[in-house]
Design a protein around this motif. Structure first.
Motif: not given
Ligand code: DC
Length: 224
Positions: A101, A38, A128-129, A182, A178, A33, A185, A107
């Protein structure tokens, strides 16, 4: 619901390489995701929009058409018909992704898509979620982490192999920045779901991390 494995954790914990191997091992579709966030950031940047400027990012969601293609556990992402899989991996696009994000509309837009993908197939999804918001009913939830120092060291070696001129200190500062963004937020911050299994890979190599994750998945599958 189809079978779903949710893997969350900070950047650089090895989520995507481990999830790809697990996808092949268990015959699941791998969905990254992060690549979606990105791609939105890349689209904004190409249109000259600052990814922090959410008021200008939101209208772009109507113009950007994203699609995933899968082959041998590899995910490719297309943005309005163009394959941007490689370009979205750039460091500045990653920083842009962290900025977009935190926008609730971004989102919602992506979470709906992620849920619809999980309905169609047996999947392993990383982000992340995923365990907390996207798929709260996932059969397996894993929170994969490693210390910031270990993640920065792994990332630094990867960059050196690619011939990128950087230092460990610079990479560590980016990893910490980062992590801060993350976890702080307002919208769906990175946190471990109550029912997720914590796997810390600070002290182990890739193969050992893979074995630990397999044992979590096998146990959950056996317990039903
Ligand atoms: O996993 P990544 O480094 O490719 O993720 C890029 C950014 O996207 C990271 O700063 C957090 C965000 N992200 C998010 O908020 N929720 C997700 N499900 C996946 C990534």
């Amino acid at each position: 619901m189809s079978f779903a494995v949710a893997i969350d954790g900070p950047s650089g914990a090895g989520k995507s390489s481990l999830a790809k191997k697990l996808a092949l091992h268990y015959g699941l579709l791998y969905i990254d995701t992060g690549a979606m966030y990105r791609a939105i950031a890349l689209y904004a940047m190409r249109r000259g929009v600052d990814p922090h400027d959410h008021a200008r990012v939101i209208p772009l969601l109507e113009e950007v058409h994203l699609e995933l293609r899968h082959a041998h556990a590899e995910q490719r992402i297309e943005m309005n018909g163009e394959d941007v899989t490689k370009e979205v991996r750039r460091e500045e696009v990653g920083m842009g992704a962290a900025a977009v994000s935190s926008c609730p509309q971004v989102r919602t837009f992506l979470v709906e898509w992620q849920r619809s993908l999980a309905k169609q197939e047996n999947i392993i999804m990383d982000g992340r979620d995923i365990g907390t918001v996207v798929l709260p009913d996932a059969q397996v939830k894993i929170f994969l982490t490693a210390s910031a120092a270990v993640r920065a060291q792994r990332r630094y070696l990867e960059l050196c192999e690619k011939g990128v001129d950087t230092t460990y200190e610079k990479v560590l500062a980016l990893v910490e920045k980062r992590d801060y963004e993350d976890t702080h937020r307002e919208q769906s911050p990175l946190c471990q779901a109550q029912d997720a299994v914590l796997v810390d890979t600070s002290d182990c190599d890739f193969d050992e991390a893979f074995r630990r994750l397999c044992s979590v998945i096998d146990r959950k599958r056996k317990d039903g």
